[in-house]
Design a protein around this motif. Sequence first.
Motif, PDB file in Angstrom:
ATOM      1  N   ILE A  24     -19.553 -16.435  99.177  1.00 29.83           N
ATOM      2  CA  ILE A  24     -20.899 -16.223  99.725  1.00 29.83           C
ATOM      3  C   ILE A  24     -21.290 -14.745  99.668  1.00 29.83           C
ATOM      4  CG2 ILE A  24     -22.241 -16.379 101.869  1.00 29.83           C
ATOM      5  CD1 ILE A  24     -20.588 -18.959 102.516  1.00 29.83           C
ATOM      6  N   GLY A  25     -20.350 -13.853  99.988  1.00 30.74           N
ATOM      7  CA  GLY A  25     -20.656 -12.420  99.974  1.00 30.74           C
ATOM      8  C   GLY A  25     -21.001 -11.945  98.576  1.00 30.74           C
ATOM      9  N   GLN A  26     -20.270 -12.439  97.587  1.00 24.77           N
ATOM     10  CA  GLN A  26     -20.550 -12.053  96.199  1.00 24.77           C
ATOM     11  C   GLN A  26     -21.951 -12.539  95.795  1.00 24.77           C
ATOM     12  OE1 GLN A  26     -18.508 -14.101  92.861  1.00 24.77           O
ATOM     13  NE2 GLN A  26     -17.994 -12.047  92.141  1.00 24.77           N
ATOM     14  N   ASP A  46      -8.946  -2.921  96.197  1.00 27.12           N
ATOM     15  CA  ASP A  46      -9.700  -2.375  95.071  1.00 27.12           C
ATOM     16  C   ASP A  46      -9.907  -3.486  94.033  1.00 27.12           C
ATOM     17  OD1 ASP A  46     -10.925  -0.759  93.332  1.00 27.12           O
ATOM     18  OD2 ASP A  46      -9.161   0.403  92.766  1.00 27.12           O
ATOM     19  N   ASN A  47     -10.720  -4.484  94.386  1.00 28.25           N
ATOM     20  CA  ASN A  47     -10.852  -5.643  93.490  1.00 28.25           C
ATOM     21  C   ASN A  47     -12.299  -6.154  93.419  1.00 28.25           C
ATOM     22  OD1 ASN A  47     -11.180  -6.756  95.992  1.00 28.25           O
ATOM     23  ND2 ASN A  47      -9.282  -7.933  95.993  1.00 28.25           N
ATOM     24  N   LEU A  48     -13.241  -5.218  93.504  1.00 34.91           N
ATOM     25  CA  LEU A  48     -14.649  -5.632  93.533  1.00 34.91           C
ATOM     26  C   LEU A  48     -15.300  -5.560  92.153  1.00 34.91           C
ATOM     27  CD1 LEU A  48     -15.178  -3.731  96.821  1.00 34.91           C
ATOM     28  CD2 LEU A  48     -15.735  -6.156  96.594  1.00 34.91           C
ATOM     29  N   ASN A 116     -10.296 -10.046 114.742  1.00 33.93           N
ATOM     30  CA  ASN A 116     -10.644  -8.693 114.266  1.00 33.93           C
ATOM     31  C   ASN A 116     -11.604  -8.744 113.078  1.00 33.93           C
ATOM     32  OD1 ASN A 116      -9.365  -7.125 116.149  1.00 33.93           O
ATOM     33  ND2 ASN A 116      -7.437  -7.021 115.014  1.00 33.93           N
ATOM     34  N   VAL A 117     -11.280  -9.599 112.104  1.00 33.01           N
ATOM     35  CA  VAL A 117     -12.132  -9.650 110.897  1.00 33.01           C
ATOM     36  C   VAL A 117     -13.468 -10.339 111.220  1.00 33.01           C
ATOM     37  CG1 VAL A 117     -12.344 -10.520 108.534  1.00 33.01           C
ATOM     38  CG2 VAL A 117     -10.129  -9.672 109.359  1.00 33.01           C
ATOM     39  N   ASN A 118     -13.435 -11.461 111.935  1.00 29.87           N
ATOM     40  CA  ASN A 118     -14.637 -12.310 112.054  1.00 29.87           C
ATOM     41  C   ASN A 118     -15.617 -11.874 113.135  1.00 29.87           C
ATOM     42  OD1 ASN A 118     -13.201 -13.752 110.180  1.00 29.87           O
ATOM     43  ND2 ASN A 118     -13.395 -15.730 111.213  1.00 29.87           N
ATOM     44  N   ILE A 144     -22.976 -13.723 109.088  1.00 30.20           N
ATOM     45  CA  ILE A 144     -22.669 -15.057 108.567  1.00 30.20           C
ATOM     46  C   ILE A 144     -21.888 -15.806 109.640  1.00 30.20           C
ATOM     47  CG2 ILE A 144     -21.644 -16.413 106.710  1.00 30.20           C
ATOM     48  CD1 ILE A 144     -24.130 -14.662 105.884  1.00 30.20           C
ATOM     49  N   ALA A 145     -22.578 -16.779 110.224  1.00 33.83           N
ATOM     50  CA  ALA A 145     -22.001 -17.625 111.271  1.00 33.83           C
ATOM     51  C   ALA A 145     -21.346 -18.836 110.601  1.00 33.83           C
ATOM     52  CB  ALA A 145     -23.102 -18.010 112.247  1.00 33.83           C
ATOM     53  N   SER A 146     -21.482 -20.018 111.171  1.00 30.87           N
ATOM     54  CA  SER A 146     -20.811 -21.205 110.625  1.00 30.87           C
ATOM     55  C   SER A 146     -21.317 -22.429 111.385  1.00 30.87           C
ATOM     56  CB  SER A 146     -19.302 -21.054 110.833  1.00 30.87           C
ATOM     57  OG  SER A 146     -18.634 -22.274 110.611  1.00 30.87           O
ATOM     58  N   SER A 162     -14.385 -17.303 117.134  1.00 27.76           N
ATOM     59  CA  SER A 162     -15.026 -16.113 116.536  1.00 27.76           C
ATOM     60  C   SER A 162     -16.440 -16.431 116.074  1.00 27.76           C
ATOM     61  CB  SER A 162     -14.182 -15.582 115.370  1.00 27.76           C
ATOM     62  OG  SER A 162     -14.232 -16.452 114.257  1.00 27.76           O
ATOM     63  N   LYS A 163     -16.651 -17.616 115.532  1.00 29.46           N
ATOM     64  CA  LYS A 163     -17.984 -17.944 114.995  1.00 29.46           C
ATOM     65  C   LYS A 163     -18.970 -18.289 116.124  1.00 29.46           C
ATOM     66  CE  LYS A 163     -17.251 -17.166 110.619  1.00 29.46           C
ATOM     67  NZ  LYS A 163     -17.987 -16.131 109.864  1.00 29.46           N
ATOM     68  N   HIS A 164     -18.491 -18.878 117.224  1.00 28.02           N
ATOM     69  CA  HIS A 164     -19.370 -19.009 118.399  1.00 28.02           C
ATOM     70  C   HIS A 164     -19.789 -17.603 118.858  1.00 28.02           C
ATOM     71  CE1 HIS A 164     -18.543 -23.288 118.735  1.00 28.02           C
ATOM     72  NE2 HIS A 164     -19.239 -23.376 119.859  1.00 28.02           N
ATOM     73  N   GLY A 190     -23.272 -24.478 105.716  1.00 29.04           N
ATOM     74  CA  GLY A 190     -22.558 -25.752 105.888  1.00 29.04           C
ATOM     75  C   GLY A 190     -21.226 -25.676 105.182  1.00 29.04           C
ATOM     76  N   TYR A 191     -20.833 -26.779 104.536  1.00 29.14           N
ATOM     77  CA  TYR A 191     -19.561 -26.807 103.807  1.00 29.14           C
ATOM     78  C   TYR A 191     -19.800 -26.338 102.378  1.00 29.14           C
ATOM     79  CZ  TYR A 191     -17.283 -28.889 107.756  1.00 29.14           C
ATOM     80  OH  TYR A 191     -16.747 -29.087 109.007  1.00 29.14           O
ATOM     81  N   ILE A 192     -19.265 -25.150 102.064  1.00 30.62           N
ATOM     82  CA  ILE A 192     -19.569 -24.485 100.801  1.00 30.62           C
ATOM     83  C   ILE A 192     -18.286 -24.368  99.968  1.00 30.62           C
ATOM     84  CG2 ILE A 192     -20.671 -22.432  99.772  1.00 30.62           C
ATOM     85  CD1 ILE A 192     -22.412 -23.944 101.914  1.00 30.62           C
ATOM     86  N   ASN A 196     -12.608 -20.179 101.139  1.00 22.06           N
ATOM     87  CA  ASN A 196     -12.503 -20.497 102.569  1.00 22.06           C
ATOM     88  C   ASN A 196     -12.253 -21.990 102.804  1.00 22.06           C
ATOM     89  OD1 ASN A 196     -14.062 -21.563 105.037  1.00 22.06           O
ATOM     90  ND2 ASN A 196     -13.854 -19.407 105.582  1.00 22.06           N
ATOM     91  N   THR A 197     -12.802 -22.835 101.926  1.00 21.24           N
ATOM     92  CA  THR A 197     -12.712 -24.290 102.132  1.00 21.24           C
ATOM     93  C   THR A 197     -11.765 -24.961 101.142  1.00 21.24           C
ATOM     94  OG1 THR A 197     -14.691 -24.501 100.755  1.00 21.24           O
ATOM     95  CG2 THR A 197     -15.017 -24.580 103.142  1.00 21.24           C
ATOM     96  N   GLU A 198     -10.986 -24.156 100.417  1.00 25.54           N
ATOM     97  CA  GLU A 198     -10.126 -24.718  99.371  1.00 25.54           C
ATOM     98  C   GLU A 198      -9.168 -25.768  99.953  1.00 25.54           C
ATOM     99  OE1 GLU A 198      -8.069 -21.766  97.121  1.00 25.54           O
ATOM    100  OE2 GLU A 198      -7.307 -23.264  95.692  1.00 25.54           O
TER     101      GLU A 198
END
Length: 254
Positions: A24-26, A46-48, A116-118, A144-146, A162-164, A190-192, A196-198
Amino acid sequence: MSFTLDFFALQGKTALVTGARTGIGQAIAIGLASAGAHVLLLGHRDNLGETKEQIETINGSCETLIVDLSEVDSIKEKLAPVLEKHKIDILINNAGTIYREPAADYDINEWNRVMNVNINSVFILSQLIGKQMIENGAGKIVNIASLLSFQGGLFVPAYTASKHAVAGLTKSLANEWASKGVQVNAIAPGYIETNNTEAIRKDEARSKSILDRIPANRWGEAEDMVGAAVFLSSKASDYVNGHVLVVDGGWMGR
Ligand code: NAP
């Protein structure tokens, strides 16, 4: 001022997108660049290169930035030179991580990493960049929530908590900053089909039960988030504050 399509244009704006390497970020980073913004791509390694290349292919403008958002104590120091160099008009708090384990056995270190991340880094970045936006009298923050900002999910207690919190923080910051010209909103995908959803997509029964509930009858793609992100980053959304925009093929309506 009467509406024109230029309200969606982002020429002359600088956007910072976290977690811009994949998913999604990309897609959002490429979308904002295509709408005219100069995009700061934030990743933790360093992978962008792939995202940068895709933006350059469409003659967009971007640069990369390495910050590990799980190391919350060092974010301020790492962001300082960026804030000196750039006036950031748009902040997309997209980076996120997930850890699955039954709650009774949930590893506390993983709980802390996910938080920490979310959410903790979302607050820190919003505070640092929001302060600059308040001084400028304008800015757009899109978190970006969920769907798990509304529902409980299964085996992902830290992610759900974290998403709440992301949804709550969105409204809290919007209430304080709307009068200062800074709009704070969120997108709840939704479900993308992303990394993350693999795991749940590989689980045939789980994947089928999810698909059966989606009125659009398909999983979402990262590109499905781009229209909402450009809207919430642009002048077209100047009177939208504290909203969590669900982009889910109809899941929440079922
Ligand atoms: P993704 O492809 O796994 O993207 C997550 C991004 O965050 C990656 O670029 C990742 O970088 C980055 N990231 C992870 N840990 C980081 C850290 N410590 N510091 C900086 N960046 C870090 O999955 P996605 O689905 O696109 O996820 C993007 C956002 O959407 C997340 O907030 C997620 O919770 C949310 N979301 C996704 C879905 C869905 O169905 N996919 C649904 C609702 C919400 P690396 O790849 O280099 O680790």
